[in-house]
Scaffold this motif. Sequence first.
Motif, short mmCIF file in Angstrom:
data_model
loop_
_atom_site.label_atom_id
_atom_site.label_comp_id
_atom_site.label_asym_id
_atom_site.label_seq_id
_atom_site.Cartn_x
_atom_site.Cartn_y
_atom_site.Cartn_z
N GLN A 188 0.83 -1.20 0.00
CA GLN A 188 0.00 0.00 0.00
C GLN A 188 0.87 1.25 0.00
N THR A 189 1.96 1.18 -0.72
CA THR A 189 2.93 2.27 -0.78
C THR A 189 3.48 2.37 -2.19
N LEU A 190 3.71 3.57 -2.64
CA LEU A 190 4.33 3.81 -3.94
C LEU A 190 5.55 4.71 -3.73
N HIS A 192 -11.09 13.16 -5.14
CA HIS A 192 -10.57 12.56 -3.92
C HIS A 192 -9.71 11.33 -4.17
N LEU A 193 -9.51 10.95 -5.42
CA LEU A 193 -8.65 9.80 -5.71
C LEU A 193 -7.23 10.08 -5.27
N SER A 194 -6.63 9.10 -4.66
CA SER A 194 -5.25 9.25 -4.19
C SER A 194 -4.32 9.54 -5.35
N PHE A 195 -3.46 10.54 -5.18
CA PHE A 195 -2.48 10.87 -6.21
C PHE A 195 -1.50 9.73 -6.40
N ALA A 196 -1.13 9.06 -5.32
CA ALA A 196 -0.24 7.90 -5.43
C ALA A 196 -0.91 6.78 -6.22
N LYS A 197 -2.22 6.56 -5.98
CA LYS A 197 -2.94 5.55 -6.74
C LYS A 197 -3.00 5.91 -8.23
N TYR A 226 -0.62 5.03 0.40
CA TYR A 226 -1.93 5.35 -0.16
C TYR A 226 -2.86 5.90 0.92
N TYR A 227 -3.32 7.13 0.69
CA TYR A 227 -4.26 7.83 1.56
C TYR A 227 -3.67 8.10 2.95
N LYS A 228 -2.34 8.08 3.05
CA LYS A 228 -1.72 8.33 4.35
C LYS A 228 -0.54 9.27 4.17
N ASP A 229 0.59 8.93 4.74
CA ASP A 229 1.75 9.82 4.76
C ASP A 229 2.22 10.12 3.34
N HIS A 230 2.55 11.40 3.12
CA HIS A 230 3.12 11.91 1.88
C HIS A 230 2.19 11.75 0.68
N ASP A 231 0.93 11.41 0.91
CA ASP A 231 -0.02 11.28 -0.18
C ASP A 231 -1.02 12.43 -0.10
#
Length: 1455
Positions: free
Chosen positions: A764-766, A886-891, A794-799
């Motif tokens: 769950q990380t990029l 609201h879509l995660s930028f990382a996603k 995703y939806y957390k730190d740095h996202d």
Amino acid sequence: MGDADELQFFEKLEPPPEEEEPTPVAESRTSEESGFQRSLTDKFGGLLKSKPNPKLKNYNDSDYKQYWMPDSTGRECYQCEERFTTFRRRHHCRLCGQIFCAKCCSSHIDGASLGYMGELRLCDYCARKVQRIMEEGKQEITGRSQAQTPVNSRKISFDRSVQHKNSDTVRTVSNGAIWSLCPPESNIPTEIPPPTQISSRRNSIAVVSNNVAGIPAILSVADLCASNSAMLNDNPSSHPIINEEEESGPDWFRSMHPGMDGVINNETSDSADVFAYANLAGAITNEFTDMMEARSADATTSDRKITFPSLSLDESVMNAAKEEQKDNLEELFRKNTMRVLDEVLKREYIREDKWRDLILKTVYEVVENVDVNVPIGDSMNIAEYVHIKKVHVVEGEINSEIIWGVACSKSLLSRIDDNPEIGPATESIMIVSGSIEYERVANKLSSIEPIIVQEEKFLEKQVDRIATKRASLILVEGSVSQSAAQLLHKRGIKVAVNVRMSILQRVSRATGADIVSNSDAQLVEQNLGCCPEFEQRNMPQENGRIKPLMVFADCRKEVGCTILLHGDDEKELKAVKRVMQFLVTIAYSNNLEQAYLNAFNTTIARRQSDCIVCEKRRAILYSQNEKTQFEQNLYSAMLTSSPVVEFEPPFLETAIGRECPLMAYFKQPLYKLLKPADFSLIKEGYEEDVPVVEKQPEPVQGPRHAMAQSNRGVILQNLTRSFRIFGGINFRRRTEQTVKHRRIVEKEKEPFRAKDVLDPRVHQTLAVLFGSFSRKSPNAPYFCVRPWVVSMQYYKDHDMTIGEFLIKYCFNHNYECPSSNCEVPMLDHSRKLVYGRVCVEISTQSVNDAETLIESDQEKSIMTWRNCAKCNCSSQMVKFDKAIWHLSFAKFLEYLGNSGFTTDTSYPITTQNQCSHCFFHEKLYFFALDNLVTTFKVIAIRPYSVVFSPIICNVKVQKVSRKELSDDVNRIATLALTVCEDTNKQLADLDEDMQITPVVVKLAGAIRNTMALASESRMFAKTISKENEELILSNDRLYREVNDTFMKVREVTYNLMTLWNDNCSSIKHTKKTADDSQEIVVLQKLENPFPSYLHLSIKLQPRMGVVVRDIQDSRGNYKPDIGSIIAYALSAVDYNKIVVQSDTVSMDSTSSAKEVPIDDGENLASDQHLEVEFEDDTASYYVKMFYAEKFRKLRELLIAEGEETFIRSLSNSSFWTPQGGKSGSFFYRTQDDRFVVKQMSRFEIQSFLKFGPNYFDYLTTSATECKLTTLCKVYGVFRIGYKSRTTTLKVDILVMEYLFYNHNVSQVWDLKGSLRNRLASTGKSPTEMVLLDENFVKDLWNQQLYVLPHSKAAMNQAISNDSHFLSSQYIMDYSLLVGVDDDNGELILGIVDYMRTYTLDKKLESWVKIVAIPGAHLPTILSPEMYCARFSEAIDSYFPVVPDQWTGLGSIRSY
């Protein structure tokens, strides 16, 4: 209110300057401490003031004074605790009502800013509070007055159209209305549609505000600032007139106007524009087209022009396609989500039959109702608003309960009734941070007397103040004084104390209550919350105890919920909680991803395509080659719920990666997998790899001090002093032991490694490589933001959401470049995000009004579309809705990089052919707002693997034809026999007397030996061709025998011919002529068939046959072959006899031995250096081998086939002229391209003699201990002497490996990390040039060489090892030679030219370049320490890492 009035209003809110004494109005400010007396000028000035504002109220007429502390209770100052006297008078603070002396209550503020006449005296504590709140209000107003609105700003607005409603259904203490404000309306950007109104009991609750547009009854600075001072300009005629008989009640009630003018509407206006991010400008760069021209030579003008596609849609076609695709995607996402859940349940050892369906049902219901709204300040992570609480039941049913509100393990401080449980009831809620106590400053030291006198009265006033808010339930973060609790209980107010701030925040969000401290409540109007159903439950525990549970239920569903998990296994409940928290985020993200994919009718295409990224991934995933165990496990696992995303295996876990030479340098296993045996550990509740914490032994009690053992009432002074010293020593000793133990624990702590890399939760990380650049920046050609790896959860730190990214960093004129040196606007910057196999380049352009086709009603909206350059068509323009925003930028980036081949069908009906190119990788992404367009360009990249010169030197084995070898031996044998036949014929003509002469006998013996060897060689040649195999390897024993036989036959043949030609003139005999006369004839000389450049007269050594050669230069002149000279000298040395013989080995009878003193090798005459001399009739040779024995041992260690291979390779070399060199040294390269011979300068040979022994130790350690090194290895250092009739030569040379051996290198770089005079002319073909640092960074933005994570880790470690070693040896001016092998996707690295120490001449050169030749960059020559730092940093920046989805999960650390 006009702009001028508004400005005047906020100017009044500013506190007066500290150095000016405020003018008294409402009361005298005489101070007995300062003796200050009001002057006559001030008195008359007060009388001559203008008429006061009639809308301002006299503070003395306010009912607020009822909260003042009585004078009788104040015997000393509340702050400084100085007792009041005749001269030290009492002063009340106009806010808190406490009694102070003049010194502690000397602050004044303008009462007009708060709706009162004159000035108000405040204590220091309240003055700081007012100043802080006013500054926050000014900042909020200033932020709103600007053209752009921050995404997370909050706005308070008043809706005067709301009618007063009956509020009897809301339970308060007096069963009346809740006199508080509803939650403030947020400044929701109209780009986000308003949340759906959910019917609940809260929607029917009437709320009324006591903060009206007129004069405030309770001082509320924040609300006054936020409401734009409606109290100063309100028109009283707009309100109905109240009869006098209705005007009963306290002042704050009588001053209110009927209606709900002050109530803040909590719902979004229906007329609001749903796309209102207007005036938020962009910030990246307008260099997009220039970058494209630099990258592609065939860029056309159509690339520069941005065309805005039409908004018209064919409803009959598009809607049907969307519905069908929506159903398909939803089903695929749901199936994958189930598989992900199964993977997690298996790893947590949770009973699937009990929990699987329950988890899915609960999660989908929560995600469907809970709403996240980032623009109003919400977190983008929905899991933060879904609290999961475990309820362990002994024999109860396994189930879950969703509470649309908050549930927490707390009980009320006191209950109104004696029931064990409190049933559901509607409550008005007040939330207080801090404590409700007499002391407003925690841990303040004070005497007991004022507390006894004032506490009860003070708390009574505080409770009265709280009671006016009509709250029925108070939640307090800290403690509540017992007196205050009793007073609240008498008034029927429930209290919960010691409630954690996290719980208070959740209750605040669910009920709309403000969190305000008890002291701030006097300054800020606090909004009470409403809970439609509050109850307290008692949960029975397994141990028989009762666990209280406060439940705030039936709140608005969209704000969050609490899930109660009921189960009979505590460990399983913990695991289910972890799984549910994970799955909530997954399900929420699935909805947003589906909305994005459905917006463009994206279709998954399971077929081959022209997409480079997709096909490269497909070739790896669906390769027919044998799969490794890791690949097999990966393909059977489910790491993501998206049906579009595909994960490649890490490079080192593929079949090709397993053969990587760097594999041996990483800890095995690279990536840890969960083994079947681990499931039993999970079942038992143990965690793997966590050592058992040993119980610390109890400290040994030392002898007690005499003072502790004494029972005497009076202790001697000396004993007391001793006790203090003894206590300090013991405390210091215990502290040192504690710190030492802590360091040991931290040292033994293992670095983090994922227990199972195939667990979906660890993916769950990029990780992406981010950097920004502008050609106009003074940082150019370097980056403004140096590329660095950021890991976005995703939806957390740095996202962040994709809408938030566009608003903040693309459409924001105020966003500045993070570099302190760059003042170029961000519109002139480009940014890159590199990961996996793609590079996403982001740039922003400003489009002229004439070019834009966006309709007027869409100008305030973020619009997006796609453009395919291959088809020259654009998709339909899609408006950003709330889900896409609201879509995660990382996603979103994950889809751009890791998605499989997909297509889209969102094209206008006028398009003849639908585009079939890859939706994610082959199209340009456009996002537009106003006249700004942000472009996302996905560029396929090829990450390189890094290859160092192998620590073990191997020579590529060649295949040689047996027939060719047999023919070579036959040819030389035939030549030898021919020579023998010719000489025998001439000797046969001699008479018997001549045939017995010594010379003839010698010749005859040589002929017989040559014939015997030639005949034997012929027989050997026949045996070579008899074998069945046609080819033989060059390292085969037979090949070496053939080579030795050839050279021996050639040598004896040459010696025979030389002997014959030297003696044939001395052998004379008589021969009869045709007329019977006799004549004296001599033997005929033989013609030499061997080339003159072969020095065949130098005897072959028995150890190995090496022929000294001459080679032809470019002008046609013959020069000595240095390689063959060295090879012959090495073949002549018998190392077994070095100890007993002298250091000179002579090849002729005239050479003599030399004896030299023994030292450590730094002396040129050391016994560690061997000398060899040999000659022939044309030239004399001299070879000095430095550190001969140590180099021999090094070659035996590092060269796979030993010394013989090294000598054979050196025996045949040629001139080599590498491009780009500045030293002027000559080079040779062996014919097999394995070794290079390079000339050394006098300073270099002196430097090597000093650090040579450490060099041998370093390489030996690297080879034996498997340590990484990039040093291009030197296998020998020699001094060569050569003298012929026309040429003399004396030179120092070294023999090193050829770095690019067995590689097809298309480009070569020589890098030192310096940009001063490091530019090579590029007139020739780039493949023939050695380019330098300035050439490398000239277009670094477009020509970066990316490396794989494992290669980056190895390169950093190797560069660090080598540069620090060279620095320790005082060596500088070395460089990194880099070759690019595009065929194999490799970068070949090696440090060269490391033979120069920082001597006096180099110090002088560095000083001259710095002082006499100033420049923007430091010179190449620096001290070794500075050179090491600059070199390492530059190489690290030249070759950035390309992170992938496995970055940070294994034993590889690349950043």
